[in-house]
Design a protein around this motif. Structure first.
Motif, PDB file in Angstrom:
ATOM      1  N   VAL A 390       0.839  -1.195   0.000  1.00  0.00           N
ATOM      2  CA  VAL A 390       0.000   0.000   0.000  1.00  0.00           C
ATOM      3  C   VAL A 390       0.877   1.248   0.000  1.00  0.00           C
ATOM      4  O   VAL A 390       1.699   1.440   0.906  1.00  0.00           O
ATOM      5  CB  VAL A 390      -0.931   0.011   1.225  1.00  0.00           C
ATOM      6  N   ARG A 391       0.691   2.101  -1.008  1.00  0.00           N
ATOM      7  CA  ARG A 391       1.393   3.371  -1.052  1.00  0.00           C
ATOM      8  C   ARG A 391       0.775   4.371  -0.073  1.00  0.00           C
ATOM      9  O   ARG A 391      -0.279   4.121   0.512  1.00  0.00           O
ATOM     10  CB  ARG A 391       1.332   3.941  -2.473  1.00  0.00           C
ATOM     11  N   SER A 392       1.427   5.496   0.085  1.00  0.00           N
ATOM     12  CA  SER A 392       0.942   6.512   1.022  1.00  0.00           C
ATOM     13  C   SER A 392      -0.421   7.053   0.627  1.00  0.00           C
ATOM     14  O   SER A 392      -1.187   7.506   1.489  1.00  0.00           O
ATOM     15  CB  SER A 392       1.945   7.669   1.103  1.00  0.00           C
ATOM     16  N   ASP A 393      -0.753   7.010  -0.691  1.00  0.00           N
ATOM     17  CA  ASP A 393      -2.054   7.501  -1.138  1.00  0.00           C
ATOM     18  C   ASP A 393      -3.146   6.439  -1.096  1.00  0.00           C
ATOM     19  O   ASP A 393      -4.261   6.657  -1.554  1.00  0.00           O
ATOM     20  CB  ASP A 393      -1.947   8.070  -2.563  1.00  0.00           C
ATOM     21  N   GLY A 394      -2.817   5.237  -0.532  1.00  0.00           N
ATOM     22  CA  GLY A 394      -3.800   4.166  -0.408  1.00  0.00           C
ATOM     23  C   GLY A 394      -3.889   3.256  -1.610  1.00  0.00           C
ATOM     24  O   GLY A 394      -4.631   2.258  -1.566  1.00  0.00           O
ATOM     25  N   VAL A 395      -3.141   3.558  -2.669  1.00  0.00           N
ATOM     26  CA  VAL A 395      -3.163   2.723  -3.873  1.00  0.00           C
ATOM     27  C   VAL A 395      -2.292   1.484  -3.663  1.00  0.00           C
ATOM     28  O   VAL A 395      -1.173   1.592  -3.146  1.00  0.00           O
ATOM     29  CB  VAL A 395      -2.673   3.521  -5.095  1.00  0.00           C
ATOM     30  N   GLU A 396      -2.812   0.318  -4.054  1.00  0.00           N
ATOM     31  CA  GLU A 396      -2.035  -0.916  -3.958  1.00  0.00           C
ATOM     32  C   GLU A 396      -1.189  -1.102  -5.208  1.00  0.00           C
ATOM     33  O   GLU A 396      -1.640  -0.849  -6.328  1.00  0.00           O
ATOM     34  CB  GLU A 396      -2.955  -2.125  -3.789  1.00  0.00           C
ATOM     35  N   ILE A 397       0.046  -1.536  -5.000  1.00  0.00           N
ATOM     36  CA  ILE A 397       0.923  -1.901  -6.104  1.00  0.00           C
ATOM     37  C   ILE A 397       1.418  -3.324  -5.866  1.00  0.00           C
ATOM     38  O   ILE A 397       1.468  -3.796  -4.720  1.00  0.00           O
ATOM     39  CB  ILE A 397       2.114  -0.936  -6.233  1.00  0.00           C
TER      40      ILE A 397
END
Length: 428
Positions: A390-397
């Motif tokens: 999970v990135r800081s903006d809530g997007v999963e990579i």
């Protein structure tokens, strides 16, 4: 002088460490009288294990019955606990849980039976012809039972907690025994509560292949919507003892007075919830679901002693996140900050690594960290696995991750997660 024939003996043992030595001496004297000293080494080992188990799990006086012949031996160990011995599914590296393996390896037959006053655990070495097991009275079935409904049970966490608790309690018993006369009785009560949970809570299935393990240990599959326990009324108070004893043991571990490590905040919260539910529902209160209360968004305290590793990773061309053995981020490289959408190392250092892990994997991570702290178990260490983060903006990579253990100079051990976006080529 060796005398052949049959020797029998009975003795009562106090609920104290001296009982083990007295049991070994009684077995030795019976075998010597019967002329069966070739059985002594195995017999002393098994009787020591069974009497020790009776002390730490029952905490009651123990009685011993021995029948020895030139080529065979039977020993019965009676105690006041109704919990029959069960082999636990602990790891090979666990610090506890091998007792019944020792019994199985060094005797020919063994078993256990409940009695009106507790139970008897017996073993035989050699063959005693035409000697049936003693007829034992059945326990009464009229004891009041308290039904306890546990809602939203985190199966992985409770399973890991049980192993950690068993190991920590045993070490704390040795630490406290010299100065606290009640330590043995308290340990027995806590152990009785753990035995009830072990007998009644479902055990999660754990695949061995890393990829399958990662794919299967996710929510909601690792949480049971409801588990119903049947707690004898006489055992309700044992859960209060369990909670208090583990609180003191965890505090001792945090202060460095025990070899065992303290565990994750969610594990501590879960233990309080579980023990509290037994007490609440014994008072006929409605069940409360398990919900983790730890806020991962609160900035953490930057751990001391990691400046060297932080300097090393600051100039690294690789995306690396390093944590200590409790799951706190202690250092992070520039490429890792960029990959996860953070600006400065202070945005991550000091926080729980759970902030980078999707919530559906949190329970698996907490359980894995607990098991590693308990016995060194880590099925994923050194393996490259594809995981979501999970990135800081809530997007999963999706990244390919390989976790390695290391040590910076003479400092404490750490874990370094090497991250690579799926499809990219590693630098350096």
């Amino acid at each position: 002088m060796s005398v052949t024939g049959i020797a029998s003996a009975e003795c009562s043992l106090p609920p104290a460490p001296v009982a083990v030595g007295r049991a070994r001496r009684a077995v030795r004297e019976a075998l010597q009288e019967a002329g069966g000293m070739q059985l002594l080494d195995a017999a002393e080992l098994v009787v020591s294990e069974l009497v020790t188990n009776a002390l730490v799990h029952a905490g009651t006086p123990v009685s011993l019955r021995i029948v020895a012949e030139p080529t065979a031996l039977r020993v019965e160990v009676h105690d006041g606990s109704s919990h029959l011995p069960v082999r636990r599914r602990w790891a090979d590296t666990a610090g506890t849980g091998r007792g019944l393996l020792i019994v199985e390896d060094y005797c020919d037959r063994w078993g256990s039976t409940p009695t009106l006053a507790g139970k008897v655990v017996w073993f035989e070495i050699g063959h005693l012809p035409d000697r049936a097991d003693p007829t034992l009275p059945s326990p009464t079935d009229d004891e009041v039972v308290v039904p306890v409904r546990l809602l939203a049970v985190p199966l992985l966490m409770q399973w890991a907690w049980q192993e950690h608790a068993s190991s920590l309690l045993r070490e704390f018993l040795l630490y406290a025994l010299e100065d606290d006369a009640s330590a043995l009785a308290q340990h027995a009560a806590a152990s009785a509560a753990l035995s009830l949970l072990h007998e009644q809570l479902p055990v999660p299935y754990l695949p061995t292949a890393p990829d399958v393990l990662m794919a299967s240990l996710i929510e909601p599959d690792v949480t049971a919507p409801e588990v119903c326990l049947q707690i004898p009324a006489s055992s309700v108070g044992h859960f209060e003892v369990l909670d208090d004893l583990l609180s003191r043991a965890v505090a001792a571990a945090r202060e460095g007075r025990l070899l065992g490590a303290p565990t994750q905040p969610e594990i501590v919260e879960m233990r309080g919830w579980l023990c509290g539910e037994v007490a609440r529902q014994a008072r006929r209160l409605e069940p409360v679901s398990w919900v983790a209360g730890t806020d991962l968004h609160v900035p953490g305290k930057v751990p001391a002693g990691w400046q060297g590793l932080q300097r090393e990773l600051r100039d690294s061309p690789l995306a690396v996140v390093a944590t200590d053995d409790s799951g706190i981020i202690v250092a992070v490289s520039g490429p890792a900050l960029e990959l996860m959408g953070y600006g400065e190392p202070t945005d991550l250092v000091g926080r729980r690594v759970l902030v980078l892990i999707p919530e559906r994997y949190h329970q698996a991570h907490i359980a894995g960290t607990t098991l590693h702290a308990t016995n060194g178990r880590d099925a994923l260490l050194g393996q490259e696995v594809r995981v979501p983060m999970v990135r800081s903006d809530g997007v999963e990579i999706s990244v390919d991750m390989r976790v390695e253990s290391g040590r910076h100079g003479t400092g404490p051990a750490f874990f370094a997660a090497h991250l690579r976006v799926v499809g990219s080529t590693p630098k350096g």
